[in-house]
Design an enzyme around this catalytic site. Structure first.
Site, PDB file in Angstrom:
ATOM      1  N   HIS A  98       0.812  -1.306   0.016  1.00 47.82           N
ATOM      2  CA  HIS A  98       0.051  -0.123  -0.023  1.00 47.82           C
ATOM      3  C   HIS A  98       0.752   1.237   0.096  1.00 47.82           C
ATOM      4  CE1 HIS A  98       1.203   0.956   4.113  1.00 47.82           C
ATOM      5  NE2 HIS A  98       1.012  -0.422   4.473  1.00 47.82           N
ATOM      6  N   ARG A 149      -5.858   1.321   4.556  1.00 52.09           N
ATOM      7  CA  ARG A 149      -4.678   1.576   3.745  1.00 52.09           C
ATOM      8  C   ARG A 149      -4.451   0.900   2.301  1.00 52.09           C
ATOM      9  NH1 ARG A 149      -3.077  -0.158   8.509  1.00 52.09           N
ATOM     10  NH2 ARG A 149      -1.323  -1.658   8.583  1.00 52.09           N
ATOM     11  N   GLU A 176      -1.671  -6.733   8.000  1.00 50.53           N
ATOM     12  CA  GLU A 176      -0.166  -6.311   8.399  1.00 50.53           C
ATOM     13  C   GLU A 176       0.338  -7.484   9.620  1.00 50.53           C
ATOM     14  OE1 GLU A 176       2.667  -6.171   8.353  1.00 50.53           O
ATOM     15  OE2 GLU A 176       3.467  -4.202   7.972  1.00 50.53           O
ATOM     16  N   HIS A 271       0.575  -5.688   2.770  1.00 55.53           N
ATOM     17  CA  HIS A 271       1.299  -4.935   3.659  1.00 55.53           C
ATOM     18  C   HIS A 271       2.789  -5.453   3.771  1.00 55.53           C
ATOM     19  CE1 HIS A 271      -2.204  -3.035   5.243  1.00 55.53           C
ATOM     20  NE2 HIS A 271      -2.746  -4.372   4.919  1.00 55.53           N
TER      21      HIS A 271
END
Length: 721
Positions: A98, A149, A176, A271
């Site tokens: 991202h 995100r 993440e 991520h």
């Protein structure tokens, strides 16, 4: 007659194919048909027994020479090639971290916390889209996490590439790594407190876990709606890189890898650590080398595979990673600074007049490289003088949606129906149909107001259904953004598309009314079973010439004629679907109502008890309301649907309700529901949770939403000219 008979035989065989099942699966040629095809091809190849031509005639030396040297033979081999099945080459995998988030900017441990992208992060993703377009990469399946995100990065990229209709899977397995008690803490401060060596072990090592996160912590994800479908033991309190791999790699093996084997190009937007885990698995990187693997934000990492799904190293591969980045990090930093300067100095830089996303992408990259990124003598891109962004404070997104849904007087799961926001075609009074025109500025404002209103009432949606048209998808996205539910899955289907207006598509409604008369115009536009003139099958307005439908629609019947023509042109078997060339409202309902009953009513609302938002176009919604509100075929011609207004269906009274926006006045005068709004609002009830609103003098102070015919009066003279 060889060249005449081969197409005829092909046509007969394709007609036989058209009788096969068309349920979305690949069409397989039956063995008997294939055997017969080979026999016919063989006879055409060899000619009849005995003399190669008619009895009693001797072939000329020139024709005999042509047959000897194989001049007449390619037709037969071409015929065979139509049915030859080549093993599909594995698809391309693109991994994209991202764009920069506010917590990335502030050097803060993020994990499962949900900060948004910075303006620079959004620019990173737009540049990533340009790089993918420049190299010709077009993802067919997209995977992302449930974190804002990553979801926003996915949206920006698909919008930039004009691929909003592609399916997107939002999976928590790609989240993440959970940083536990470090979440929300400054990396530099943690290093001063615990020592740099320990912090680096927490960040880089394979098996070391940070301290666990307490469930009372404000960033504990177990309190968020987006994870309510997960068992409690699936929500981690802390994770190592290996733990992150243990949830990401199974998703790769079971789903992503299968899509790649099927020949589909896959994009994964995720991520730092979830992508590191995938890279470690794909390239079998050992424990020591994984510590040095970096995944920069906003730069696509491309993997190609051989037939055994082994990664192929390219000339641009570096180190232990077999994939290749489409741009070095230093070039991306310089390019973003170039874009910032150009957007400040060159008017309209971000609004290129070029039509296609590919041309816009190449144009932007060209200007960046030509005017701002000089090359050094050794050929490397110079990044001297590029400032380092610093000093910005952390900015989080809006708070997570909680259980604060107000009492609105409707029992059971909610069904919210909304027509897309206004488009430029709506403003100009043009027939739109399946034409994919974007939202106008007013349409985006309508979608924003709708999302704010739903958020004000605390309405919680769990599922979104839209058409494949970008105006509906973007309306849903904007409303979801205002409600802070970007993680909610969106189901995109052609069955919720607008009615197909045939050869009227793109034409002025005023002009059609003048040419064909008001009576015929009303029949075509508002009639229940009146079809406009059909569009030609080779017109750009025909859906069969649009790649988004050719590639995605598998549940329409096969068209033998289109299959024959397109297969002969391509010299290979191309299964073409019988897509609509024109539709009446009745035809539109024949595809929307079955989908509504099976996928929305039976599954989402009844079985799963999910609050569902449906965003579609006017005639698809008119058909739904005709079914839901028991409107007759004669009365449906009097119903209009305003743009960008959320409507809640009340199953008890079989009518729709509105949310009071506090502006006062009579909403039936502010919004255009047609000449008979009582067909939709029964028993005088308009707003949820209350009876009909008082009609006061405030009506005159509120701007009413005019019918589209009135809105285009000023635009029509210029349009006709």
């Amino acid at each position: 007659h060889l060249h005449t008979m081969v197409p005829i035989c092909v046509g007969l065989l394709l007609l036989a194919l058209s009788s096969l099942r068309s349920d979305g699966h690949e069409v397989h040629v039956p063995k008997k048909i294939l055997t017969r095809a080979k026999v016919i091809a063989g006879r055409l190849h060899r000619g009849p027994p005995g003399n190669n031509f008619a009895p009693g005639r001797v072939a000329s030396s020139r024709v005999a020479s042509a047959r000897t040297h194989g001049v007449l033979r390619p037709s037969a081999s071409r015929f065979k090639n139509i049915f030859r099945r080549k093993k599909k080459k594995p698809g391309t995998l693109v991994l994209l971290r991202h764009g920069e988030s506010f917590w990335n900017l502030n050097n803060t441990f993020t994990g499962w916390a949900d900060p948004d992208l910075t303006p620079n992060g959004q620019a990173e993703v737009r540049r990533a889209a340009r790089l993918l377009l420049e190299r010709g990469y077009k993802p067919e399946v997209i995977y992302t996490s449930r974190l804002k995100r990553a979801v926003r990065s996915t949206w920006i990229l698909l919008k930039e590439m004009n691929l909003m209709f592609r399916p997107v899977r939002k999976e928590y397995q790609l989240n993440e790594r959970m940083y536990g008690a470090l979440t929300g803490m400054s990396k530099s401060q943690i290093a001063l407190t615990f020592g740099e060596d320990l912090v680096q072990q927490w960040r880089r090592s394979l098996d070391v876990r940070p301290p666990a996160l307490d469930e009372r912590h404000p960033h504990w994800p177990g309190k968020e709606r987006k994870y309510r479908d997960l068992p409690k033991d699936k929500i981690p309190k802390t994770e190592s890189l290996r733990d992150t791999m243990n949830r990401a790699v199974p998703l790769y093996k079971e789903d992503i890898e299968q899509d790649l084997k099927a020949g589909k190009n896959v994009l994964v937007v995720a991520h730092y650590n979830s992508l590191r885990g995938l890279v470690k698995h794909i390239d079998s990187i050992d424990t020591e080398n994984i510590k040095s693997i970096e995944i920069p934000t906003g730069i696509p990492l491309v993997f190609e595979f051989d037939e055994k799904m082994e990664p192929i190293r390219s000339n641009f591969s570096k180190g232990a990673i077999s994939g290749s980045y489409l741009a070095p990090p230093e070039v991306t930093i310089a390019a973003l600074e170039a874009e910032r300067k150009l957007s400040m100095e060159v008017p309209g830089f971000n609004e290129s007049p070029l039509v296609t996303p590919l041309l816009r992408a190449i144009s932007s990259l060209h200007r960046e490289r030509e005017f701002v990124l000089p090359e050094s003598p050794d050929g490397a891109i110079s990044t001297s003088g590029v400032p380092v962004v610093a000093g910005m404070g952390m900015e989080e997104g809006r708070g997570e949606q909680h259980d604060n849904q107000k009492e609105i007087g409707i029992e059971g799961p909610l069904l919210i129906i909304m027509r897309h926001g206004k488009t430029e075609y709506n403003k100009l009074g043009l027939f739109t149909g399946w034409e994919d025109c974007p939202l106008s500025k007013e349409g985006r404002e309508e979608a924003t107001k709708a999302g704010n209103l739903l958020n004000e009432y605390g309405v919680q949606i769990d599922q979104v259904h839209t058409s494949c048209l970008s105006r509906a998808i973007e309306t849903a996205w904007i409303a979801m953004e205002r409600m802070n539910v970007l993680w909610v899955p969106i189901r995109k289907t052609w069955r919720l598309n607008e009615r197909m207006y045939g050869s009227l598509t793109g034409l002025s409604k005023k002009l059609i009314s003048q040419i064909h008369g008001e009576a015929q115009f009303k029949k075509w536009r508002r009639g229940f079973d009146e079809r406009p003139p059909p569009v030609d099958a080779f017109s750009p307005h025909y859906p069969g010439n649009d790649p988004r439908y050719v590639e995605t629609i598998k549940d329409m019947p096969i068209s033998p004629w289109q299959t024959l023509i397109r297969s002969l042109e391509a010299r290979k078997l191309l299964i073409s679907r019988r897509m609509p060339r024109t539709e009446s409202l009745k035809d539109c309902m024949a595809r929307t109502i079955p989908y509504f009953k099976s996928d929305i009513l039976k599954k989402s609302l009844s079985k799963e008890q999910k609050n569902t938002l449906v965003v579609s176009s006017e005639n698809a919604i008119r058909g739904l309301l005709m079914e839901l509100c028991d409107v007759s075929t004669e009365d449906i011609t009097s119903v209009e649907i305003p743009t960008g207004l959320p409507m809640l269906f009340d199953p008890k009274t079989r009518s729709i309700r509105l949310l009071d926006d506090g502006k006062g006045g009579d909403p039936l005068k502010r919004y255009n529901f047609g000449s008979k709004p009582e067909l939709l609002f029964k028993n005088g009830e308009v707003f949820v949770g209350k009876s009909t609103s008082s009609k006061t003098d405030a009506d005159d102070s509120v701007t009413a939403q005019k019918p589209e015919e009135e809105e285009v009066e000023q635009a029509q003279p210029a349009l006709v000219q």
